[in-house]
Structures are given as structure tokens and as C-alpha cells.
Design a protein around this motif. Structure first.
Motif, PDB file in Angstrom:
ATOM      1  N   PRO A   1     -47.450 -10.208 -22.053  1.00 55.87           N
ATOM      2  CA  PRO A   1     -46.309 -11.122 -22.019  1.00 55.87           C
ATOM      3  C   PRO A   1     -45.368 -10.837 -20.836  1.00 55.87           C
ATOM      4  O   PRO A   1     -44.739 -11.737 -20.297  1.00 55.87           O
ATOM      5  CB  PRO A   1     -45.593 -10.890 -23.352  1.00 55.87           C
ATOM      6  N   SER A   2     -45.317  -9.566 -20.421  1.00 54.72           N
ATOM      7  CA  SER A   2     -44.422  -9.227 -19.312  1.00 54.72           C
ATOM      8  C   SER A   2     -44.903  -9.814 -18.001  1.00 54.72           C
ATOM      9  O   SER A   2     -44.183  -9.886 -17.030  1.00 54.72           O
ATOM     10  CB  SER A   2     -44.319  -7.702 -19.185  1.00 54.72           C
TER      11      SER A   2
ATOM     12  N   VAL B   1     -49.329 -15.723 -12.078  1.00 56.02           N
ATOM     13  CA  VAL B   1     -50.569 -16.485 -12.238  1.00 56.02           C
ATOM     14  C   VAL B   1     -51.706 -15.888 -11.421  1.00 56.02           C
ATOM     15  O   VAL B   1     -52.846 -15.838 -11.877  1.00 56.02           O
ATOM     16  CB  VAL B   1     -50.340 -17.953 -11.818  1.00 56.02           C
ATOM     17  N   ALA B   2     -51.396 -15.409 -10.259  1.00 55.87           N
ATOM     18  CA  ALA B   2     -52.439 -14.870  -9.376  1.00 55.87           C
ATOM     19  C   ALA B   2     -53.146 -13.710 -10.039  1.00 55.87           C
ATOM     20  O   ALA B   2     -54.378 -13.611 -10.026  1.00 55.87           O
ATOM     21  CB  ALA B   2     -51.834 -14.458  -8.053  1.00 55.87           C
ATOM     22  N   ASP B   3     -52.342 -12.848 -10.657  1.00 54.62           N
ATOM     23  CA  ASP B   3     -52.898 -11.699 -11.348  1.00 54.62           C
ATOM     24  C   ASP B   3     -53.813 -12.138 -12.487  1.00 54.62           C
ATOM     25  O   ASP B   3     -54.918 -11.637 -12.669  1.00 54.62           O
ATOM     26  CB  ASP B   3     -51.753 -10.854 -11.929  1.00 54.62           C
ATOM     27  N   TYR B   4     -53.268 -13.082 -13.261  1.00 52.16           N
ATOM     28  CA  TYR B   4     -54.026 -13.619 -14.395  1.00 52.16           C
ATOM     29  C   TYR B   4     -55.355 -14.189 -13.912  1.00 52.16           C
ATOM     30  O   TYR B   4     -56.419 -13.888 -14.451  1.00 52.16           O
ATOM     31  CB  TYR B   4     -53.193 -14.701 -15.085  1.00 52.16           C
TER      32      TYR B   4
END
Lengths: 459, 112
Positions: free
Chosen positions: A382-383, A388-391
Motif C-alpha cells: 500500500p505504501s 506505477v513503474a515499480d508495480y
């Protein structure tokens, strides 16, 4: 049925029948004015107003041919007289009847009931049911049966006559009782036979239906997801369906090949020819691995899910198929006698297939752990909202890991294929034939177990 | 890891492959590589493992391996006694058909 009275007097043969119908009635007190259409006796369809009009010529009821079709055809004639009766009788007795004996039995009952006369019902029962005896008893019964029916007819006449004269004694009554007892016994044997036949065919039908249901269920699942408008789902669904259908065909062909192999082994076919049959089964196994490979490329999760297998098979499945190490355990003692060299070969095969299986299993565990690590990484928590890029990055990594599933499934199938082939190499033709039969039987029984389990009575 | 500077990746591969009885080229995150390693360990063999993702020139070696095998998967690749065996499928096939153990014994990786 009083309407027949007048008709009876014009046709001596009809007397018996009409008296039977008139049982319990006073034969002598019919009013002729109630039968306006006697002249049209030859055209029974037009003749009688009463629902229960029948052509009572002996040729129609009592033509005791050895084929029931003859009798059925005549009884259909009844239907022509009054289509409603005929239709209902045929329809109601048509369902689920395996042998015409049963058909006739039910038909007789229906006719009897429609006549609304208990005596007639019994007669129809016993008479028509016994007609079926013609099919499976000798011709001696034919005459015996005819005599009995005539005895019944006579008995019917006699019952009426008893009311009027006591000249015939209980002798006739006893004979009639005995005849009826025999008929009842015969009737009940027929009923039992028909019931058992129904059970057998129902059982077969049940397994068929279960397989259909399973396939339909899978279709339903994928059609449902396809309807959601997701093209990807539809494509995968089609692939799953396609595989299931191909696999179904493969199974049928496999069973056919196995049956041929079995008869060859039982008939002590020579090694040269047996070798060809064994080779055929082995080549057919290659075919299933080819199909699975295509299926895995299209929908690896469907293959791994085992939804194309029966529940029991699925439960004990390993990486999309049977355990290669189990193959040799299943064969067990069936391969004996083995030479020392063969024995060593089999032991080595047992060990190497077990080791390969363990290695692949551990690889799969590593894959799962790796996926857990990726999907539970901090950047997805959640943090990390907004990152988005990381996700996307982590999802890409996860996707890559999933892609290796296809490789694992491929290796597992290769392992199975190679274990079969090595077994074929080690064994003689005859031993290999037996091994294939044993393995196939084991799989069949596992599948049957699934059906039995699904059909078990639940409290 | 002994590496000659500027040497051709293929040459490096061959050199590395001949330094141990059993050599596995791997990538640390590759699960199939993990399976191959487990297979040899399960047999009692102690292979030399080169994790190409931990090698500064690992990418070159990966490409060289892809050319060598002729497929898109660089790893895992197994060498026994300096000879190329292949990827997981070849290793497994060789184990099942009984040729792997003699090879290992010949290379000195396995004793009775």
C-alpha cells in the motif's frame, strides 16, 4: 363393454373375447338397440363410440408369432381405432423399455387400465406379457402358451358359466389357477430381467453422461469467460476446449488400440506381429505428448489444472500428468520373470525417474517461492501506491516467472515419455505388451473410480 | 572464476567447461537451473556452477551459449568432462536412458 354382445353372436370366434370383457355382466341381457353400427364391424375405426373399442379378432390378439413385432403391430392397430388410446399407450410404455417383453407388459397394463376392468387388466398383463416369452423360449412354449391362453379364454367362459351351471368342477378352476401361477412367475422373471437390463444400460449411460457433463462444464466455464468479452479468455477457452476434444478422441483411440493388444496377447499372437501392435500403442502415446505440448503453449494453466482428467486422476496428478516413478510401481510384479540385466535396468529406471521427478518438483517449488517473493515485494504494498513503474516492473518479472511454467510442464511430459520409451527398450515384446495393458487398466480403473465416486449415494 | 581478458566468449566457455568434471552455467533466478542443480546434488554429484547474472561479462556468455545450443534459452547448460551435454531436457533424457551415470563416472564425478 356391453356393446360387444350383439356383435359376438355373429362371430363365433369373438364369443370368447366378448364374454371375457362381459365378465361379471349378465350376458343375456343386452339391449340390441345400443349397438347401432354393427354393420360396420369390418371397419372398426368408424364403428364404436366407446373409447374402448377393439378389433377382437383372434388373429390380432392371439397371433402368437415368435416375433413381438407382429403382436405390437396388431396392438398398434388398436391405436388406429382410437388414436388417443393408442398414442398414450405407445408413448407411455415406450420410454426406457429395453426388450419388447417389458414393452408388451406395460402396454398390456395400459390397455387393461383403460378398459377400466380389473379382470381385463390381469388378462392383458398376463396375456401380452407372456407373448414376450416367444423371443427367448423354445417353440414348445409356443404351443404350451397357446394352450394356456386358450385355457384362460375357456376359463373366462367357464367363470361366466359357473354362474349358470355347476357342471364343470373346481378341476378347471385349479388348472386355471396353476396356469395363472405359472404366468405370474414368468411375468415376474421377465420383470426382473428387464429391470436388470435397465440398470446395466443406465450405468453405462451414467458414465457417458458424466464424461459429457465434465466436458460441458469445462466448455461452460470457458464460454462464460468468453462471453465477458475478453478476447484473451476466449482464445484460451477455445484452446482448452480444443485440447479436451482432442484428448477425448485420443482416449477412444487408445482404448481401441489397447483392446486390440489385449486380444492379441490372449490369443498368443507371435512376437513379430505383437511387436507392431506394441509399437502402435507407443506411437500413440507420443501423440498425446504432442497434443499436450500444443495445449500447453495455448493454455498452460488448463493443462496444469488437470480439468481434462477425471477427479481421481486429477487428485493424484503430478505436474500435468502421471508420475513417471509411479509407472514402474504400478507394473510391479506383472513384468516377471525378468533377466538379471532387465532387473537392473528396471531398478535404474525406477531410481532415475524418481530423481528427475524430485528435481523438477524442487524446481517448481523454487518457482512458487520466487513468485511469492515478487508479488509480495515492498514496492507492491500500500505504501507504494502511485509507483506505477515499480508495480509494472514487478509484474513483468512475475510474468517472466510464469512463462517458465510451460517449460516445467514440457520437461515433466518429456520425463513421462522417456520413462515409457526406456521401459519399452528394456522389456521383451511380450513383457512390454503386458506392461502397457497393466498401465492402461490401472488408468481405466482410476477413471471408473471417479465415476463411481461421483455417483455414490449421499445421505 | 578464471577469465582471460579480451578472450572470445566461446573460448571462455570451453575453458570454464573443462575445469571441472561437471559444469553448470546458470542464472541465479532461474528455476529450471535450480532443478538441474538439485538433480545432480540428488545423485551425489558436486557440480561447478557459474551464475552468469553475477558475472560482469555474463551477457556475452549467455549469448554464446544460445548460439551453441541453437535455442532461445541460454541456461541451464551442462558440461560433463568438458563435453557439452545440453539443457535440462538432454540431461534428463540421458539420465533416463542410462547414459548419464557412466558419463559421470568416466569424468570422475561419481564413484561407485
Amino acid at each position: 363393454m356391453q356393446s360387444f354382445k350383439a356383435a359376438a353372436t355373429t362371430n363365433p370366434d369373438m364369443f370368447c373375447h366378448s364374454s371375457f370383457f362381459l365378465r361379471g355382466d349378465d350376458c343375456n341381457s343386452r339391449n340390441q338397440t345400443r349397438f347401432p353400427d354393427l354393420g360396420e364391424l369390418d371397419h372398426p375405426a368408424a364403428a364404436f363410440h366407446h373409447d374402448d373399442a377393439f378389433d377382437l379378432s383372434p388373429s390380432s390378439i392371439f397371433s402368437l408369432k415368435s416375433n413381438n413385432v407382429g403382436v405390437v403391430a396388431n396392438t398398434l392397430h388398436y391405436g388406429a381405432l382410437n388414436t388417443s388410446i393408442g398414442a398414450t399407450a405407445i408413448v407411455s410404455s415406450g420410454t426406457g423399455c429395453l426388450d419388447t417383453g417389458q414393452f408388451m407388459y406395460q402396454k398390456g397394463a395400459t390397455f387393461g387400465a383403460s378398459l377400466g376392468n380389473g379382470h381385463i387388466e390381469n388378462w392383458a398383463d398376463s396375456g401380452l406379457a407372456d407373448n414376450s416369452q416367444q423371443t427367448d423360449t423354445s417353440t414348445d412354449v409356443d404351443t404350451d402358451h397357446k394352450n394356456q391362453l386358450h385355457g384362460v379364454q375357456l376359463g373366462a367362459v367357464m367363470v361366466d358359466s359357473v354362474d349358470q351351471s355347476k357342471s364343470k368342477s373346481g378341476d378347471q378352476k385349479t388348472l386355471r389357477r396353476l396356469a395363472q401361477n405359472r404366468e405370474a412367475a414368468r411375468k415376474s422373471r421377465l420383470r426382473k430381467k428387464a429391470y436388470v437390463q435397465q440398470l446395466e444400460s443406465s450405468r453405462l449411460r451414467l458414465t457417458e453422461l458424466e464424461q459429457e457433463l465434465q466436458r460441458a462444464r469445462q466448455q461452460g466455464i470457458f464460454i462464460a469467460s468468453g462471453l465477458s468479452g475478453d478476447h484473451g479468455h476466449t482464445v484460451a477457452g477455445n484452446a482448452a476446449l480444443a485440447f479436451d476434444m482432442e484428448y477425448g478422441r485420443w482416449l477412444d483411440e487408445h482404448q481401441r488400440l489397447i483392446n486390440d493388444l489385449r486380444s492379441a496377447v490372449n490369443s498368443h499372437m507371435g512376437d513379430n506381429e505383437l511387436c507392431i501392435l506394441v509399437g502402435g500403442v507407443m506411437a500413440h502415446y507420443d501423440e498425446v505428448f504432442r497434443l499436450k505440448s500444443i495445449g500447453a503453449k495455448a493454455d498452460v494453466f488448463h493443462m496444469l489444472s488437470g480439468m481434462w482428467k477425471t477427479p481421481a486422476e486429477r487428485c493424484f496428478m503430478w505436474l500435468g500428468g502421471f508420475r513417471s516413478s509411479e509407472l514402474l510401481k504400478i507394473l510391479g510384479n506383472h513384468l516377471e520373470p525378468l533377466t538379471d540385466q532387465q532387473l537392473m535396468g528396471i531398478c535404474n529406471l525406477q531410481q532415475s525417474s524418481q530423481q528427475a521427478e524430485d528435481a523438477l518438483s524442487q524446481g517448481m517449488e523454487a518457482l512458487q517461492q520466487s513468485l511469492v517473493d515478487t508479488l509480495s515485494s515492498a514496492s507492491l504494498g500500500p505504501s507504494a501506491s502511485g509507483n506505477v513503474a515499480d508495480y509494472m516492473g514487478q509484474m513483468a518479472i512475475a510474468m517472466g516467472k510464469l512463462a517458465t511454467l510451460e517449460n516445467f510442464l514440457h520437461q515433466a511430459d518429456l520425463l513421462r515419455q522417456q520413462t515409457l520409451q526406456q521401459m519399452h527398450r528394456i522389456l521383451t515384446t511380450r513383457q512390454a505388451a503386458r506392461a502397457l495393458l497393466v498401465f492402461s487398466d490401472y488408468t481405466s480403473r482410476l477413471r471408473a473410480l471417479s465415476s463411481l465416486w461421483l455417483a455414490r449415494p449421499r445421505n | 572464476m578464471g577469465m582471460g581478458m579480451g578472450s572470445d566468449p566461446m573460448e571462455r566457455l570451453v575453458k570454464l567447461a573443462s575445469e571441472s568434471a561437471v559444469v553448470i552455467f546458470s542464472v541465479s533466478s532461474c528455476c529450471m537451473c535450480h532443478a538441474v542443480k538439485r538433480l545432480f546434488c540428488g545423485m551425489g554429484v558436486n557440480p561447478a556452477v557459474y551464475e552468469l547474472d553475477q558475472d560482469p561479462r555474463g551477457k556475452e556468455l549467455e549469448r554464446a551459449l544460445m548460439r551453441l545450443l541453437g535455442n532461445s534459452q541460454a541456461v541451464p547448460v551442462v558440461f560433463i568432462g568438458g563435453k557439452l551435454i545440453g539443457s535440462m531436457d538432454r540431461v534428463m533424457a540421458s539420465h533416463i536412458n542410462g547414459t548419464l551415470v557412466p558419463l559421470l563416472k568416466e569424468a570422475g564425478a561419481l564413484w561407485l
